[in-house]
Design a protein around this motif. Sequence first.
Motif, PDB file in Angstrom:
ATOM      1  N   ILE A 140       0.837  -1.204   0.000  1.00 32.92           N
ATOM      2  CA  ILE A 140       0.000   0.000   0.000  1.00 32.92           C
ATOM      3  C   ILE A 140       0.870   1.252   0.000  1.00 32.92           C
ATOM      4  N   VAL A 141       1.914   1.246   0.804  1.00 31.91           N
ATOM      5  CA  VAL A 141       2.832   2.388   0.837  1.00 31.91           C
ATOM      6  C   VAL A 141       3.531   2.548  -0.506  1.00 31.91           C
ATOM      7  N   LEU A 160       4.333   5.375  -5.631  1.00 32.36           N
ATOM      8  CA  LEU A 160       4.353   5.373  -7.094  1.00 32.36           C
ATOM      9  C   LEU A 160       3.339   6.358  -7.659  1.00 32.36           C
ATOM     10  N   ALA A 161       2.142   6.381  -7.063  1.00 29.46           N
ATOM     11  CA  ALA A 161       1.112   7.305  -7.547  1.00 29.46           C
ATOM     12  C   ALA A 161       1.539   8.747  -7.335  1.00 29.46           C
ATOM     13  N   PHE A 162       2.156   9.033  -6.194  1.00 29.43           N
ATOM     14  CA  PHE A 162       2.613  10.392  -5.930  1.00 29.43           C
ATOM     15  C   PHE A 162       3.702  10.813  -6.913  1.00 29.43           C
ATOM     16  N   GLY A 168      -3.025   7.403  -2.990  1.00 31.59           N
ATOM     17  CA  GLY A 168      -1.798   7.972  -3.540  1.00 31.59           C
ATOM     18  C   GLY A 168      -2.059   9.015  -4.609  1.00 31.59           C
ATOM     19  N   THR A 169      -3.018   8.754  -5.498  1.00 31.50           N
ATOM     20  CA  THR A 169      -3.329   9.740  -6.534  1.00 31.50           C
ATOM     21  C   THR A 169      -3.947  11.001  -5.945  1.00 31.50           C
ATOM     22  N   MET A 170      -4.649  10.858  -4.818  1.00 32.04           N
ATOM     23  CA  MET A 170      -5.187  12.040  -4.151  1.00 32.04           C
ATOM     24  C   MET A 170      -4.066  12.913  -3.607  1.00 32.04           C
ATOM     25  N   ILE A 184      -3.924   6.325   4.749  1.00 29.90           N
ATOM     26  CA  ILE A 184      -2.792   5.427   4.503  1.00 29.90           C
ATOM     27  C   ILE A 184      -2.139   5.025   5.822  1.00 29.90           C
ATOM     28  N   LEU A 185      -1.925   5.997   6.689  1.00 28.10           N
ATOM     29  CA  LEU A 185      -1.270   5.729   7.975  1.00 28.10           C
ATOM     30  C   LEU A 185      -2.083   4.751   8.811  1.00 28.10           C
TER      31      LEU A 185
END
Length: 293
Positions: free
Chosen positions: A221-222, A227-229, A240-242, A267-268
């Motif tokens: 998930i991290v 990767l999305a960031f 991540g895209t958010m 995420i956290l």
Amino acid sequence: MTSVAMVRRRLALSRFWADFRRQRAGVVGLAILIVAVVLALVAPLFIDESVTSVVTGTGPKWAAPSLAYPFGTDESGRSILLMVWWGSRTSLLIGFLAALLSIVIGMVVGITAGHFRGWIGASLMRVTDWFLVLPSLVTAMVLAAILGGSTFTIIMAIGVTTWPTTARLIRAQTLAVEARPYIERSKALGGGHWHITTRHVLPNVAPLLLASTTLEVASAIVTESTLAFLGVSSNKTSWGTMLRGSYDWGAPTQGAWWYILIPGLAILAVVMAFMLAGRALEAVLNPQLRRAS
């Protein structure tokens, strides 16, 4: 005989649950995971993918959290709450499937390398060492860029770059299991490679795999969020895209702290829940840790 086996399984499960309940942090983590997974599964019953469309945002831009928008809105007037809720489906799906792929590859390589001591095991461990020295995040980015942006390619990119640690762990456990006397007795009675690995080795490494899976999901998930960031996404809304969107639209300069904080907290919370549950499983399933506790 079948009824006796069923009774033993029920007793083993009840003992496992009793031991797990003593791990309070693990119980808290499990509760958070159950809530997160249930919310992700029931999301299509209450909302649809249109909540992530920039043309359907009906709220004011950069609206602060309020009764109407508990988590505020983004640059297009979309509800952050609904986007986080819908994005949980992508983040958890990629996390689970990427971790499953990583665990399966690591299990097969680890058991094979531990069971076959000759050139097969040595060759597999050299391949494992080669993957270990590669920067997994950079390798995943390159693979995702080559294969194209989709959920499948992100899962593949994460899964094929994170298995070496599991492989080395399972190999060590396989060597320990095959050093036991009953393995020699099984070989003397004619047990083949398939019988030994599936009937003796696999059941003994399964608890370790279970605990490792929960930790791998958190790592996946991290990795997906990172990767999305960095711009390598599955073209679907995720946590991540958010975070990437908040960066692209300058949420900090707009004072829209909620656009950054809410996905980050999601995420956290999920990653910490997986870590807590994984550590609790490891403490329950590992006899040495259980005796120490």
